[in-house]
Design a protein around this motif. Sequence first.
Motif, mmCIF file in Angstrom:
data_model
loop_
_atom_site.group_PDB
_atom_site.id
_atom_site.type_symbol
_atom_site.label_atom_id
_atom_site.label_comp_id
_atom_site.label_asym_id
_atom_site.label_seq_id
_atom_site.Cartn_x
_atom_site.Cartn_y
_atom_site.Cartn_z
ATOM 1 N N ASP A 1 -3.191 -3.277 -4.338
ATOM 2 C CA ASP A 1 -3.305 -1.952 -4.948
ATOM 3 C C ASP A 1 -2.054 -1.710 -5.786
ATOM 4 O O ASP A 1 -0.928 -1.941 -5.317
ATOM 5 N N LEU A 2 -2.232 -1.270 -7.021
ATOM 6 C CA LEU A 2 -1.083 -0.968 -7.887
ATOM 7 C C LEU A 2 -0.968 0.540 -8.142
ATOM 8 O O LEU A 2 -0.253 0.961 -9.036
ATOM 9 N N GLY A 3 -1.690 1.337 -7.353
ATOM 10 C CA GLY A 3 -1.679 2.782 -7.588
ATOM 11 C C GLY A 3 -2.626 3.204 -8.696
ATOM 12 O O GLY A 3 -2.603 4.346 -9.156
ATOM 13 N N GLU A 4 -3.490 2.279 -9.122
ATOM 14 C CA GLU A 4 -4.386 2.556 -10.249
ATOM 15 C C GLU A 4 -5.492 3.541 -9.855
ATOM 16 O O GLU A 4 -5.843 3.650 -8.687
ATOM 17 N N GLN B 1 6.364 -6.648 -20.543
ATOM 18 C CA GLN B 1 5.853 -7.841 -19.876
ATOM 19 C C GLN B 1 6.450 -7.903 -18.471
ATOM 20 O O GLN B 1 7.648 -7.704 -18.298
ATOM 21 N N ILE B 2 5.627 -8.189 -17.505
ATOM 22 C CA ILE B 2 6.131 -8.528 -16.165
ATOM 23 C C ILE B 2 5.891 -10.020 -15.984
ATOM 24 O O ILE B 2 4.748 -10.467 -15.939
ATOM 25 N N HIS C 1 -0.102 -12.783 -8.720
ATOM 26 C CA HIS C 1 -0.685 -11.435 -8.863
ATOM 27 C C HIS C 1 0.456 -10.467 -9.153
ATOM 28 O O HIS C 1 1.624 -10.788 -8.910
ATOM 29 N N LEU C 2 0.132 -9.285 -9.648
ATOM 30 C CA LEU C 2 1.114 -8.200 -9.702
ATOM 31 C C LEU C 2 1.072 -7.452 -8.377
ATOM 32 O O LEU C 2 0.026 -7.361 -7.732
ATOM 33 N N ASP C 3 2.225 -6.912 -7.968
ATOM 34 C CA ASP C 3 2.212 -6.027 -6.804
ATOM 35 C C ASP C 3 2.825 -4.676 -7.184
ATOM 36 O O ASP C 3 3.373 -4.513 -8.283
ATOM 37 N N ALA C 4 2.710 -3.726 -6.268
ATOM 38 C CA ALA C 4 3.104 -2.345 -6.585
ATOM 39 C C ALA C 4 4.597 -2.242 -6.882
ATOM 40 O O ALA C 4 5.017 -1.466 -7.746
ATOM 41 N N ARG C 5 5.402 -3.056 -6.196
ATOM 42 C CA ARG C 5 6.851 -3.021 -6.428
ATOM 43 C C ARG C 5 7.180 -3.430 -7.866
ATOM 44 O O ARG C 5 8.065 -2.854 -8.492
ATOM 45 N N MET C 6 6.459 -4.426 -8.375
ATOM 46 C CA MET C 6 6.690 -4.867 -9.767
ATOM 47 C C MET C 6 6.381 -3.728 -10.745
ATOM 48 O O MET C 6 7.076 -3.552 -11.745
ATOM 49 N N ILE C 7 5.321 -2.985 -10.457
ATOM 50 C CA ILE C 7 4.945 -1.864 -11.336
ATOM 51 C C ILE C 7 6.020 -0.785 -11.254
ATOM 52 O O ILE C 7 6.465 -0.241 -12.282
ATOM 53 N N GLU C 8 6.457 -0.479 -10.030
ATOM 54 C CA GLU C 8 7.484 0.549 -9.825
ATOM 55 C C GLU C 8 8.733 0.205 -10.649
ATOM 56 O O GLU C 8 9.295 1.059 -11.345
ATOM 57 N N ASP D 1 0.827 -1.211 0.000
ATOM 58 C CA ASP D 1 0.000 0.000 0.000
ATOM 59 C C ASP D 1 0.862 1.263 0.000
ATOM 60 O O ASP D 1 0.512 2.255 -0.625
ATOM 61 N N ARG D 2 1.976 1.198 0.707
ATOM 62 C CA ARG D 2 2.876 2.354 0.758
ATOM 63 C C ARG D 2 3.420 2.654 -0.643
ATOM 64 O O ARG D 2 3.358 3.795 -1.127
ATOM 65 N N ILE D 3 3.894 1.617 -1.325
ATOM 66 C CA ILE D 3 4.454 1.823 -2.668
ATOM 67 C C ILE D 3 3.348 2.238 -3.649
ATOM 68 O O ILE D 3 3.537 3.118 -4.485
ATOM 69 N N ALA D 4 2.182 1.612 -3.504
ATOM 70 C CA ALA D 4 1.052 1.973 -4.382
ATOM 71 C C ALA D 4 0.677 3.440 -4.188
ATOM 72 O O ALA D 4 0.350 4.135 -5.157
ATOM 73 N N GLY D 5 0.742 3.906 -2.961
ATOM 74 C CA GLY D 5 0.437 5.314 -2.672
ATOM 75 C C GLY D 5 1.430 6.238 -3.379
ATOM 76 O O GLY D 5 1.037 7.263 -3.956
#
Lengths: 225, 225
Positions: A129-132, A85-86, A93-100, A15-19
């Motif tokens: 949450d991915l920050g979407e 591609q991830i 699942h994807l997580d926020a760190r992967m998106i970052e 959640d912190r990274i997604a924020g």
Amino acid sequence: MERVPLERKVLNENDRIAGELRARFAEHGIVCLNLISSPGSGKTTLLERTLQTIPPEERVAVLTGDIQTENDARRLARFGFPVKQITTGGTCHLDARMIERAISGWRLEDLDLLLIENVGNLVCPASYDLGEAAKIVVLSVTEGEDKPLKYPSIFFKSELLVLSKMDLLPHVRFSVNAAEENARKIHAGMQIVRVSCETGDGLSEWLRWLDGKRQVRAAATLGSS
Amino acid sequence: MERVPLERKVLNENDRIAGELRARFAEHGIVCLNLISSPGSGKTTLLERTLQTIPPEERVAVLTGDIQTENDARRLARFGFPVKQITTGGTCHLDARMIERAISGWRLEDLDLLLIENVGNLVCPASYDLGEAAKIVVLSVTEGEDKPLKYPSIFFKSELLVLSKMDLLPHVRFSVNAAEENARKIHAGMQIVRVSCETGDGLSEWLRWLDGKRQVRAAATLGSS
């Protein structure tokens, strides 16, 4: 039950990274959307049809998650927009760190729409949450109208339900009304579009929804600058 | 990465309980099968068609897992065999402890076939041994022939692939040959049956596979007694 404390810690960190991601997306006027469904519900095909309609000068990028293979990135890269591609290598699942990490090479000032295709899984991605700006759940008419009741979390958290593969309706036992009622039992205000990527029916409604999201973000960005 | 040590501990504990279940199933001559697929691939329908064909005096029971709802247990209870719903309340898979609890009220000496329908999820259930004699993966032709490559773990671990909804083949882009080749790239000796629960095609082949499993177990039990 012994998993809970660590799971909470992992989710708090997520959640912190997604924020942080959400703040960066807002700063750059980017609409980020997180598409979630079972395997094979048609997320990639919906994205193909979507990218097809977007003029090449528009500032769109795609991240696509899978446990293995780069197939989806190959399919989506044909339209000329940046696609990454991830490959999660087992993670469900994807997580926020992967998106970052995945966007770390991209200039966010060059984007205003980021489409994320999650791993095919109707359960676990709902918790991350991915920050979407919004989650979108895709459900194909071959999967049964009971699915919103059986997998309530993702239907509760998604702003939009895309009922996909509508062209198969004559060949399956599926009541669109029952499916929509079930979705709205879980999430009263849920928006729903009915789409067939084969015939093109409903795609304009989906694209209108997408444009609406982008206009809201553009207005917010203008207002704050 | 920080999840790994606890995850390993949880899986070790699961393996211990699964080992105990496997020993108990063997002791009582029970064949236990674990059916896994995406949401909406047709696990429950396949079980309905299966129970329909089994004479009521046979010693069969079913456990069916879902995150929410008791719908599947209601559907399956109509055939007169003992059926129990396991509602996981958010957990994305069944684990061995859930099976142990669910069967605690049953006399195992009264059973010789236990069918377990897992939570609809092509990823997480692959990691949890339930003490079964075999995992079975169900893939419907609407989901795309690439799925074995994208979700390799469950295809690697399953003895049998049931290709379901074969009646929809004329209406979808799906190559049965490519799907089967992909499955056998991941799992060379994989057995495959093609089934339509609508037309009944292929059901006899599935039932033959099931009978084969039961005969092997019966022979082993006779041999050891």
